[in-house]
Design a protein around this motif. Structure first.
Motif, PDB file in Angstrom:
ATOM      1  N   THR A   6     -33.647  55.140  34.655  1.00  0.00           N
ATOM      2  CA  THR A   6     -33.252  54.890  36.374  1.00  0.00           C
ATOM      3  C   THR A   6     -33.854  56.599  36.404  1.00  0.00           C
ATOM      4  OG1 THR A   6     -30.441  54.239  36.007  1.00  0.00           O
ATOM      5  CG2 THR A   6     -31.196  55.730  37.849  1.00  0.00           C
ATOM      6  N   PRO A   7     -34.788  56.646  37.107  1.00  0.00           N
ATOM      7  CA  PRO A   7     -34.938  57.867  37.351  1.00  0.00           C
ATOM      8  C   PRO A   7     -34.407  59.272  38.554  1.00  0.00           C
ATOM      9  CG  PRO A   7     -36.725  56.452  38.410  1.00  0.00           C
ATOM     10  CD  PRO A   7     -35.086  55.698  38.176  1.00  0.00           C
ATOM     11  N   GLU A   8     -34.717  60.287  38.260  1.00  0.00           N
ATOM     12  CA  GLU A   8     -33.778  61.531  38.870  1.00  0.00           C
ATOM     13  C   GLU A   8     -33.101  60.653  39.983  1.00  0.00           C
ATOM     14  OE1 GLU A   8     -32.333  64.399  41.104  1.00  0.00           O
ATOM     15  OE2 GLU A   8     -34.550  63.925  41.573  1.00  0.00           O
ATOM     16  N   ARG A   9     -31.742  61.094  40.492  1.00  0.00           N
ATOM     17  CA  ARG A   9     -31.239  60.300  41.629  1.00  0.00           C
ATOM     18  C   ARG A   9     -30.059  61.968  41.569  1.00  0.00           C
ATOM     19  NH1 ARG A   9     -30.223  54.617  41.916  1.00  0.00           N
ATOM     20  NH2 ARG A   9     -28.495  54.340  40.319  1.00  0.00           N
ATOM     21  N   ARG A  10     -30.326  61.914  42.774  1.00  0.00           N
ATOM     22  CA  ARG A  10     -29.154  63.372  43.368  1.00  0.00           C
ATOM     23  C   ARG A  10     -29.087  64.303  41.742  1.00  0.00           C
ATOM     24  NH1 ARG A  10     -30.013  63.444  48.181  1.00  0.00           N
ATOM     25  NH2 ARG A  10     -30.107  61.730  48.390  1.00  0.00           N
ATOM     26  N   GLY A  11     -30.379  64.335  41.385  1.00  0.00           N
ATOM     27  CA  GLY A  11     -29.731  65.911  39.986  1.00  0.00           C
ATOM     28  C   GLY A  11     -29.873  65.046  38.751  1.00  0.00           C
ATOM     29  N   VAL A  12     -30.042  63.333  38.432  1.00  0.00           N
ATOM     30  CA  VAL A  12     -29.209  62.954  36.857  1.00  0.00           C
ATOM     31  C   VAL A  12     -30.009  61.928  36.891  1.00  0.00           C
ATOM     32  CG1 VAL A  12     -28.094  61.409  36.089  1.00  0.00           C
ATOM     33  CG2 VAL A  12     -26.872  63.206  38.240  1.00  0.00           C
ATOM     34  N   THR A  13     -30.649  61.962  35.714  1.00  0.00           N
ATOM     35  CA  THR A  13     -31.682  61.333  35.635  1.00  0.00           C
ATOM     36  C   THR A  13     -31.063  60.152  33.761  1.00  0.00           C
ATOM     37  OG1 THR A  13     -33.576  62.531  35.802  1.00  0.00           O
ATOM     38  CG2 THR A  13     -33.780  60.694  33.789  1.00  0.00           C
ATOM     39  N   THR A  14     -30.947  59.167  34.301  1.00  0.00           N
ATOM     40  CA  THR A  14     -30.477  58.212  33.283  1.00  0.00           C
ATOM     41  C   THR A  14     -31.537  57.130  32.199  1.00  0.00           C
ATOM     42  OG1 THR A  14     -28.231  57.422  34.332  1.00  0.00           O
ATOM     43  CG2 THR A  14     -28.522  56.926  32.624  1.00  0.00           C
ATOM     44  N   ILE A  15     -31.481  57.496  30.739  1.00  0.00           N
ATOM     45  CA  ILE A  15     -32.329  56.210  30.059  1.00  0.00           C
ATOM     46  C   ILE A  15     -31.470  56.165  29.205  1.00  0.00           C
ATOM     47  CG2 ILE A  15     -33.876  58.090  30.373  1.00  0.00           C
ATOM     48  CD1 ILE A  15     -33.002  58.104  27.170  1.00  0.00           C
ATOM     49  N   ALA A  75     -22.820  62.175  36.560  1.00  0.00           N
ATOM     50  CA  ALA A  75     -23.183  61.183  35.618  1.00  0.00           C
ATOM     51  C   ALA A  75     -22.597  59.957  34.719  1.00  0.00           C
ATOM     52  CB  ALA A  75     -23.694  62.388  34.271  1.00  0.00           C
ATOM     53  N   PRO A  76     -21.521  60.279  35.599  1.00  0.00           N
ATOM     54  CA  PRO A  76     -20.386  58.632  34.056  1.00  0.00           C
ATOM     55  C   PRO A  76     -20.981  57.577  34.440  1.00  0.00           C
ATOM     56  CG  PRO A  76     -18.878  60.633  34.489  1.00  0.00           C
ATOM     57  CD  PRO A  76     -20.097  61.326  34.946  1.00  0.00           C
ATOM     58  N   THR A  77     -21.007  57.535  35.583  1.00  0.00           N
ATOM     59  CA  THR A  77     -20.618  56.561  36.786  1.00  0.00           C
ATOM     60  C   THR A  77     -22.879  55.894  36.458  1.00  0.00           C
ATOM     61  OG1 THR A  77     -19.772  56.889  38.389  1.00  0.00           O
ATOM     62  CG2 THR A  77     -20.559  55.075  39.263  1.00  0.00           C
ATOM     63  N   GLU A  78     -23.466  56.431  36.746  1.00  0.00           N
ATOM     64  CA  GLU A  78     -24.292  56.635  36.435  1.00  0.00           C
ATOM     65  C   GLU A  78     -25.275  55.661  35.299  1.00  0.00           C
ATOM     66  OE1 GLU A  78     -27.005  56.416  38.428  1.00  0.00           O
ATOM     67  OE2 GLU A  78     -26.925  58.066  39.646  1.00  0.00           O
ATOM     68  N   GLU A 138     -24.667  51.745  43.430  1.00  0.00           N
ATOM     69  CA  GLU A 138     -26.481  52.401  43.862  1.00  0.00           C
ATOM     70  C   GLU A 138     -26.260  53.133  44.702  1.00  0.00           C
ATOM     71  OE1 GLU A 138     -29.169  49.318  42.096  1.00  0.00           O
ATOM     72  OE2 GLU A 138     -29.417  51.099  39.657  1.00  0.00           O
ATOM     73  N   ALA A 139     -25.696  51.706  46.204  1.00  0.00           N
ATOM     74  CA  ALA A 139     -26.099  52.588  47.492  1.00  0.00           C
ATOM     75  C   ALA A 139     -24.758  53.900  47.813  1.00  0.00           C
ATOM     76  CB  ALA A 139     -25.843  51.643  48.571  1.00  0.00           C
ATOM     77  N   ALA A 140     -23.720  54.091  47.406  1.00  0.00           N
ATOM     78  CA  ALA A 140     -23.091  55.364  46.832  1.00  0.00           C
ATOM     79  C   ALA A 140     -24.070  56.292  46.563  1.00  0.00           C
ATOM     80  CB  ALA A 140     -22.025  54.757  46.270  1.00  0.00           C
ATOM     81  N   LEU A 141     -24.998  56.443  45.047  1.00  0.00           N
ATOM     82  CA  LEU A 141     -25.131  56.493  44.171  1.00  0.00           C
ATOM     83  C   LEU A 141     -26.445  57.874  44.772  1.00  0.00           C
ATOM     84  CD1 LEU A 141     -25.062  55.626  40.513  1.00  0.00           C
ATOM     85  CD2 LEU A 141     -23.328  57.418  41.466  1.00  0.00           C
ATOM     86  N   THR A 142     -26.861  56.869  45.807  1.00  0.00           N
ATOM     87  CA  THR A 142     -28.198  57.754  46.166  1.00  0.00           C
ATOM     88  C   THR A 142     -27.289  58.869  47.588  1.00  0.00           C
ATOM     89  OG1 THR A 142     -28.036  55.521  48.384  1.00  0.00           O
ATOM     90  CG2 THR A 142     -29.821  55.408  45.966  1.00  0.00           C
ATOM     91  N   GLY A 182     -21.398  61.354  49.017  1.00  0.00           N
ATOM     92  CA  GLY A 182     -22.449  60.129  47.329  1.00  0.00           C
ATOM     93  C   GLY A 182     -20.843  59.330  46.907  1.00  0.00           C
ATOM     94  N   LEU A 183     -19.834  61.747  46.415  1.00  0.00           N
ATOM     95  CA  LEU A 183     -19.177  60.915  45.984  1.00  0.00           C
ATOM     96  C   LEU A 183     -17.800  60.480  46.396  1.00  0.00           C
ATOM     97  CD1 LEU A 183     -19.226  64.574  44.157  1.00  0.00           C
ATOM     98  CD2 LEU A 183     -19.679  62.261  43.497  1.00  0.00           C
TER      99      LEU A 183
END
Length: 470
Positions: free
Chosen positions: A46-55, A193-196, A282-286, A292-293
């Motif tokens: 998941t490319p960087e989204r609001r400061g968080v990248t997930t792999i 991050a936990p949600t991501e 995902e819509a909320a995380l964007t 977003g929170l």
């Protein structure tokens, strides 16, 4: 049981000092190369989204130093005083610096959410694979490696579910080690991050890992991790009929002793029904910042516990769904239940039960003792309990046509009696008299009807014995 009790286990000034050092090392872990877009071996990103990248990355694609860094991160989070699920004395005495390497499989898949630029880890999870890819094996096979959740709860803990026990063994993974970075202040990226991380796990199983991961299992605390699954609308089945056991010297002893933890299972195909929920999350995380929170928090109001395809029609069998108080009590008491379960394995009526079912059954069994000459059951009595001989021998006597006692048979260890009254009611058809000192298990008729009568293999075995004696 209360997690707060677990937090106090093994705490001394020495352990606190050593654990503080481990937490600092965990806070210093940096893996910037792991989050880069061109990184080889990434199965989800998941490319960087609001400061968080997930792999998601396979163990086989990690260098030894990267894996050790991840294991340092995990240990540093687990010794945090707010967690309390591992024994700090064991960690301190062994001078552990990271979680044990021998528990890692080259087929594991690691999920990390972090800061791409610095490589700081914000949250972590793992899909753990068995080190076994022999074709033809399933969860039903006894002679195979066990998943960690099976080692604690016993072989066969998932055998009463639909579909899952018959999937190829290498397609069933264990989801675990889901833990956020407790050493970082709760800023916006750390909160997201936990949600991501969880979203990446479920998205990848429904996407690029589909076919490789057909089902996943684990264990959880209902008031904590189960809420996360419900937030994502993951159709989950919980197995409450377990007696978790781990030796006092084991790594996660405090968790298994003081926390009420249930095995769970999810079928990958069921995640199709969760896709609309994933999109809403995902819509909320964007959304940026507090917006977003706030949107994520609003979604919590629509959390749902959805029906799993793994649950049999009519629900789980009582022996799978009924829980013992405090899951069997102190660990020493649970060890006694394991001993009883091993003794019960000698009776042919129970040979088809799983180890986890035998443990629970042991909690509903009574033990009784008789001296030579004692009458265990008397002909004509209206008592429908089943007796199983663990030690000693007994003689069976009936009355002949003239009313005189007539010897019928000798019963020994591994035999049982009382099955006719158990199944059909009525009165006892014979006297059973102890020949030696005897130790027996006693299964009350009410317990049989509640926990075992619906299990065809148990009822058929006892019925055969009853028919042969009739």
């Amino acid at each position: 049981m209360d997690r707060s009790e677990a937090r106090l286990v093994g705490r001394t000034p020495e352990t606190d000092a050593y654990c503080t050092m481990l937490m600092q090392r965990a806070a210093d872990v940096r893996l910037p190369a792991l989050f880069q877009e061109q990184r080889v071996g990434i199965v989800w990103r998941t490319p960087e989204r609001r400061g968080v990248t997930t792999i998601a990355v396979r163990r086989s694609s990690l260098s030894d130093e990267e894996l050790l860094s991840i294991l340092r991160y995990r240990l540093g989070q687990y010794v945090h005083p707010s967690i309390g699920i591992i024994d700090p004395r064991m960690v301190t005495e062994a001078r552990m610096e990271h979680e044990p390497l021998e528990n890692e499989s080259r087929c594991d898949i690691h999920f990390l959410s972090g800061i791409e630029e610095t490589g700081e880890i914000l949250c972590y999870a793992i899909l753990r694979a068995l080190p076994c890819h022999e074709l033809g094996l399933t969860l039903r096979d006894r002679d195979r490696p066990l998943l960690p959740v099976e080692k604690v709860n016993g072989w066969g803990v998932f055998n009463r579910l639909e579909v899952l026990p018959d999937l190829p063994l290498h397609t069933v993974f264990e989801l675990g080690r889901y833990i956020k970075n407790h050493c970082r202040p709760s800023d916006d990226p750390a909160t997201r991050a936990p949600t991501e991380t969880a979203l990446a796990v479920f998205r990848s199983i429904a996407g690029p890992l589909y076919g490789e991961v057909l089902g996943f299992v684990g264990d959880l605390e209902e008031r904590i991790a189960k809420r996360t699954l419900d937030f994502f609308h993951i159709p989950t089945v919980l197995i409450r009929g377990v007696v978790p056991f781990s030796p006092e010297a084991s790594y996660f002893f405090p968790r298994n002793q003081y926390c009420t933890v249930y095995p769970f299972a999810v079928l990958a195909d069921d995640l199709k029904s969760s896709l609309p929920r994933f999109e809403a999350i995902e819509a909320a995380l964007t959304l940026p910042g507090a917006g977003g929170l706030k949107a994520l928090f609003a979604l919590k109001k629509s959390s749902a516990s959805l029906h799993s395809s793994l649950e049999p029609e009519g629900g789980l069998a009582p022996l799978t769904s009924t829980e013992l108080p405090d899951q069997g009590g102190e660990m020493r008491s649970r060890e006694l239940l394991l001993d009883i379960a091993a003794d019960l394995r000698q009776f042919d009526a129970f040979t088809e039960l799983s180890d986890s079912e035998m443990r629970l059954l042991g909690g509903f069994m009574g033990r009784c003792f008789f001296n030579p000459g004692d009458v265990v059951v008397r002909m004509g009595e209206r008592e429908g309990d089943l007796y199983l001989i663990d030690q000693g021998t007994a003689a069976v006597w009936k009355r002949d046509h003239d009313g005189e006692p007539a010897f019928v048979n000798t019963l020994k260890r591994g035999d049982y009696f009382g099955e006719i009254a158990l199944l059909h009611g009525g009165v006892r058809t014979a006297d059973v008299i102890a020949r030696t000192h005897m130790r027996l298990f006693r299964l009350k008729k009410e317990a049989f009807e509640r926990f075992l009568a619906e299990l065809d293999e148990v009822r058929e075995s006892i019925s055969k014995t009853a028919a042969s004696r009739l």
